[in-house]
Design an enzyme around this catalytic site. Structure first.
Site, PDB file in Angstrom:
ATOM      1  N   GLY A 212       0.395  -1.281   0.190  1.00 25.57           N
ATOM      2  CA  GLY A 212      -0.015  -0.040  -0.059  1.00 25.57           C
ATOM      3  C   GLY A 212       0.662   1.157   0.114  1.00 25.57           C
ATOM      4  N   LYS A 296       5.526   0.213  17.145  1.00 23.87           N
ATOM      5  CA  LYS A 296       4.602   0.043  17.513  1.00 23.87           C
ATOM      6  C   LYS A 296       4.465  -0.633  19.172  1.00 23.87           C
ATOM      7  CE  LYS A 296       4.098  -1.321  13.071  1.00 23.87           C
ATOM      8  NZ  LYS A 296       3.302  -0.784  12.321  1.00 23.87           N
TER       9      LYS A 296
END
Ligand SMILES: C[S@@+](CC[C@H](N)C(=O)[O-])C[C@H]1O[C@@H](n2cnc3c(N)ncnc32)[C@H](O)[C@@H]1O
Length: 339
Positions: A212, A296
């Site tokens: 993406g 993260k």
């Protein structure tokens, strides 16, 4: 001047945002109002809070609104038309002819109307009173935050809200050509903190699969080295300016002697490991080169995780933006420039 400021965060991140705000603005108080929503009070004005949130950076605050008036929930339940009256009164006290009206729900208030119905009721009443009402893109925004205790009404410059979306909840439509939902993270970033991508050059995409971000960067005109042991979407397969290397980022960076204009990193790994990989990537980045990455978050002490990773990144980069965006789940988006 002292303002009461409504602060919006991801639902579970209000405690982390509170700790950040207390550290950045000594003496302030943050009182929880609803999941992901708090009220900041102290001797401050919104412009100062917005600037400090950007500069520090305060990563877990997504949206700010200056509270002007409140309508208790019981009153709103009994007389929903009072919300429109309250909005008219706010603008009578501080007139602005053309405003954006933004309304959102925090938590689960028991209301006789859906938020979109209430938006129309308020917009109709304001129009009747001679206001020009838009959804966004105006210098001034009239905000309504519906909580389980009250509807809070705010009025402030849109530039001081951190994001020109109700409560910072950026809604984006999925295009047919989209390869992954991860693309929303770059799209949202381009809306809340426009990042100047070079018009040409070479980008390194670490953790690129399924592709993406590679697609978005290709569309911007860049040639891409896409590094990931996993597959790229077949739609990228025939593009001669996409070079997929099936390797880990660490191995690729140890072996390549190329330099890049941009590095992006959306790898699924701990924030500290990912920041350390970015130090290796910096050796292959042109001075002033742009870096965009996600950190993260571990469930335990997300604030410490982010602070440690930002400290690591600061060894090679000037961080210009760090925030948990609406499309970041358990992560934070960071932008920097190689020094
Ligand atoms: C969230 S996905 C990336 C999505 C991508 N940005 C997109 O827009 O489609 C995370 C990727 O990190 C990759 N990854 C994890 N550890 C890696 C490593 N050490 N080196 C390279 N890629 C890694 C995984 O294989 C996975 O494909």
């Amino acid at each position: 001047m002292s303002d009461a400021i409504v602060v919006s965060t991801a639902e579970e991140m209000l405690p982390a945002a509170t700790a950040e705000l207390r550290a950045a603005l000594p003496g302030v108080r943050v009182e929880p109002l609803a999941p992901g929503t708090g009220l900041l009070t102290g001797d401050l004005d919104l412009a100062t809070v917005a600037r400090i949130c950007r500069e520090t950076p305060v990563v877990f605050v997504r949206h700010l609104m200056r509270e002007i008036a409140r309508l208790p929930l019981a009153e709103l339940q009994a007389r929903p038309d009072r919300l429109g009256e309250a909005a008219v009164a706010v603008l009578r006290a501080e007139p602005h002819h053309e405003i954006a009206l933004q309304l959102w729900q925090a938590g689960n208030p028991d209301l006789p109307h859906r938020p979109d119905e209430l938006w129309h009721m308020v917009a109709d009443r304001l129009t009747e009173a001679g206001q020009i009402v838009r959804r966004a893109g105006q210098e001034w925004t009239l905000s309504v935050c519906l909580t389980p205790v009250a509807a809070l009404l705010g009025l402030n410059r849109s530039s001081e809200a951190l994001a020109d979306w109700p409560g910072g909840r950026v809604k984006l439509a999925r295009g047919r050509e989209q390869i992954s939902r991860a693309e929303f993270k770059l799209e949202e970033l381009s809306k809340v903190a426009p990042v100047a991508l070079p018009a040409s050059g070479v980008a390194l995409d670490l953790g690129a699969s399924p592709g993406g971000w590679t697609r978005v960067l290709r569309q911007a005109g860049l040639e891409i080295w896409a590094i990931d042991p996993a597959d790229l979407d077949s739609r990228l397969g025939d593009d001669p300016r996409v070079h997929h290397v099936r390797a880990t980022a660490g191995r690729f960076l140890a072996e390549t002697d190329q330099t890049f204009d941009v590095v992006v990193n959306d790898m699924r790994m701990t924030a500290e490991q990912s920041a350390t990989v970015m130090l290796s990537a910096a050796r292959h980045l042109a001075p002033g080169g742009l870096a965009i990455m996600t950190l993260k978050l571990a469930p335990h002490d997300p604030l410490r995780t982010v602070r440690n990773a930002l400290e690591t990144l600061a060894r090679a980069y000037d961080v210009t933006f760090a925030r948990q965006l609406h499309h970041n789940r358990h992560e934070v988006t960071v932008v920097g420039r190689k020094r």
